[in-house]
Design a protein around this motif. Structure first.
Motif, PDB file in Angstrom:
ATOM      1  N   ASP A 143      -4.865  -2.877  -5.934  1.00  0.00           N
ATOM      2  CA  ASP A 143      -5.865  -2.154  -6.627  1.00  0.00           C
ATOM      3  C   ASP A 143      -7.055  -1.737  -5.892  1.00  0.00           C
ATOM      4  N   GLU A 144      -7.349  -3.000  -5.019  1.00  0.00           N
ATOM      5  CA  GLU A 144      -8.763  -3.114  -4.003  1.00  0.00           C
ATOM      6  C   GLU A 144      -8.745  -1.996  -2.836  1.00  0.00           C
ATOM      7  N   LEU A 145      -7.436  -1.788  -2.624  1.00  0.00           N
ATOM      8  CA  LEU A 145      -7.372  -1.186  -1.300  1.00  0.00           C
ATOM      9  C   LEU A 145      -7.749   0.492  -1.435  1.00  0.00           C
ATOM     10  N   THR A 146      -7.805   1.131  -0.557  1.00  0.00           N
ATOM     11  CA  THR A 146      -7.897   2.526  -0.322  1.00  0.00           C
ATOM     12  C   THR A 146      -6.728   3.058  -0.586  1.00  0.00           C
ATOM     13  N   ASP A 147      -6.471   4.365  -1.124  1.00  0.00           N
ATOM     14  CA  ASP A 147      -5.412   5.130  -0.900  1.00  0.00           C
ATOM     15  C   ASP A 147      -4.424   4.967   0.357  1.00  0.00           C
ATOM     16  N   GLU A 148      -5.168   5.313   1.321  1.00  0.00           N
ATOM     17  CA  GLU A 148      -4.583   5.441   2.694  1.00  0.00           C
ATOM     18  C   GLU A 148      -4.332   3.896   2.981  1.00  0.00           C
ATOM     19  N   GLN A 149      -4.892   2.893   2.843  1.00  0.00           N
ATOM     20  CA  GLN A 149      -4.310   1.697   3.192  1.00  0.00           C
ATOM     21  C   GLN A 149      -3.171   0.969   2.512  1.00  0.00           C
ATOM     22  N   ARG A 150      -3.250   1.645   1.166  1.00  0.00           N
ATOM     23  CA  ARG A 150      -2.143   1.120   0.135  1.00  0.00           C
ATOM     24  C   ARG A 150      -0.842   1.837   0.622  1.00  0.00           C
ATOM     25  N   ALA A 175      -2.362   4.321  16.224  1.00  0.00           N
ATOM     26  CA  ALA A 175      -3.674   3.526  16.315  1.00  0.00           C
ATOM     27  C   ALA A 175      -4.136   3.534  15.007  1.00  0.00           C
ATOM     28  N   ALA A 176      -4.452   4.706  14.459  1.00  0.00           N
ATOM     29  CA  ALA A 176      -4.939   4.974  13.183  1.00  0.00           C
ATOM     30  C   ALA A 176      -4.049   3.946  11.951  1.00  0.00           C
ATOM     31  N   VAL A 177      -2.857   4.204  11.910  1.00  0.00           N
ATOM     32  CA  VAL A 177      -2.127   3.366  11.269  1.00  0.00           C
ATOM     33  C   VAL A 177      -2.275   1.898  11.269  1.00  0.00           C
ATOM     34  N   ARG A 178      -2.111   1.455  12.672  1.00  0.00           N
ATOM     35  CA  ARG A 178      -2.361   0.366  12.749  1.00  0.00           C
ATOM     36  C   ARG A 178      -3.782  -0.546  12.172  1.00  0.00           C
ATOM     37  N   ASN A 179      -4.442   0.460  12.536  1.00  0.00           N
ATOM     38  CA  ASN A 179      -6.034  -0.030  11.897  1.00  0.00           C
ATOM     39  C   ASN A 179      -5.929  -0.144  10.459  1.00  0.00           C
ATOM     40  N   LEU A 180      -5.310   0.871   9.471  1.00  0.00           N
ATOM     41  CA  LEU A 180      -5.234   0.914   8.228  1.00  0.00           C
ATOM     42  C   LEU A 180      -4.553  -0.338   7.687  1.00  0.00           C
ATOM     43  N   VAL A 181      -3.240  -0.655   8.442  1.00  0.00           N
ATOM     44  CA  VAL A 181      -2.486  -1.762   7.920  1.00  0.00           C
ATOM     45  C   VAL A 181      -3.204  -3.058   8.090  1.00  0.00           C
ATOM     46  N   PHE A 182      -3.807  -3.164   9.333  1.00  0.00           N
ATOM     47  CA  PHE A 182      -4.657  -4.504   9.706  1.00  0.00           C
ATOM     48  C   PHE A 182      -5.999  -4.695   8.705  1.00  0.00           C
ATOM     49  N   ARG A 183      -6.590  -3.540   8.405  1.00  0.00           N
ATOM     50  CA  ARG A 183      -7.822  -3.669   7.594  1.00  0.00           C
ATOM     51  C   ARG A 183      -7.417  -3.832   6.090  1.00  0.00           C
ATOM     52  N   GLY A 184      -6.352  -3.241   5.629  1.00  0.00           N
ATOM     53  CA  GLY A 184      -5.953  -3.312   4.394  1.00  0.00           C
ATOM     54  C   GLY A 184      -5.293  -4.802   4.087  1.00  0.00           C
ATOM     55  N   LEU A 185      -4.603  -5.511   5.070  1.00  0.00           N
ATOM     56  CA  LEU A 185      -4.154  -6.746   4.966  1.00  0.00           C
ATOM     57  C   LEU A 185      -5.048  -7.780   5.019  1.00  0.00           C
ATOM     58  N   ALA A 186      -6.248  -7.422   5.965  1.00  0.00           N
ATOM     59  CA  ALA A 186      -7.233  -8.323   5.744  1.00  0.00           C
ATOM     60  C   ALA A 186      -8.188  -8.406   4.705  1.00  0.00           C
ATOM     61  N   ARG A 187      -8.186  -7.240   4.021  1.00  0.00           N
ATOM     62  CA  ARG A 187      -8.924  -6.792   2.690  1.00  0.00           C
ATOM     63  C   ARG A 187      -8.273  -7.815   1.639  1.00  0.00           C
TER      64      ARG A 187
END
Length: 187
Positions: A143-150, A175-187
């Protein structure tokens, strides 16, 4: 890769009308569909709609339309399946956003969902509590993730699409997807 070949055979047999293959395909994909629904519902919709009802509704629709599905690989099938699930969730969110359901009916649905969960679980009370806490923690984190990260995490980690395939689906670079996944998992 034997699992993919077996899934591929099940999908091809199912589209040809094989009922046993259909049952086996549903058994194989049901845990992923359940997890996807729970993670995509969000807190507001989760309070108003049971995940079991959504899964059952989507499975019925998919069964009706499976013969029209043009098989192009396991990832294409999963993408098609999860798009159907996501469309169903969005339709339910729109429905509830229009305030068409009464609070009394929502409470009854929640009670039914809780009763079903009790019936299906064969865990000890402590195992049940730990699993419930784990699921609640995971849902709260999503629920804390952005829609794109989720969406990127679900497509990559749950559905099993490569980052390039997720990029194609989301209209983003790998690269943008890699960044979304990494930041989402870190969050």
């Amino acid at each position: 890769m034997a699992t993919q070949a077996t899934t591929e055979q099940l999908i091809l047999s199912t589209t040809a009308g094989d009922g046993v293959a259909l049952r086996d395909l549903l058994v194989r994909t049901l845990p992923e569909v359940r997890a996807f629904v729970r993670l995509q519902l969000g807190p507001r919709l989760r309070a108003r709609e049971t995940s079991s009802d959504l899964v059952q509704s989507v499975c019925a629709e998919v069964l009706a339309d499976l013969s029209t599905f043009d098989y192009r690989g396991v990832h294409a099938f999963k993408g098609w399946l999860f798009r159907r699930v996501l469309n169903k969730i969005r339709a339910k969110a729109d429905f509830h956003g229009a305030a068409r359901r009464s609070p009394a009916r929502e409470l009854a649905a929640t009670a039914i969902d809780q009763e079903l969960m009790r019936c299906y679980r064969t865990l000890s009370p402590s195992q049940h509590a730990m699993r419930h806490e784990d699921v609640a923690r995971l849902e709260a984190a999503f629920d804390e993730l952005t829609d794109e990260q989720r969406e990127a995490i679900v497509l990559h980690r749950l559905i099993g699409m490569s980052q390039a395939e997720v990029g194609d689906a989301l209209g983003k670079s790998e690269a943008a997807v890699r960044n979304l996944v990494f930041r989402g998992l870190a969050r």
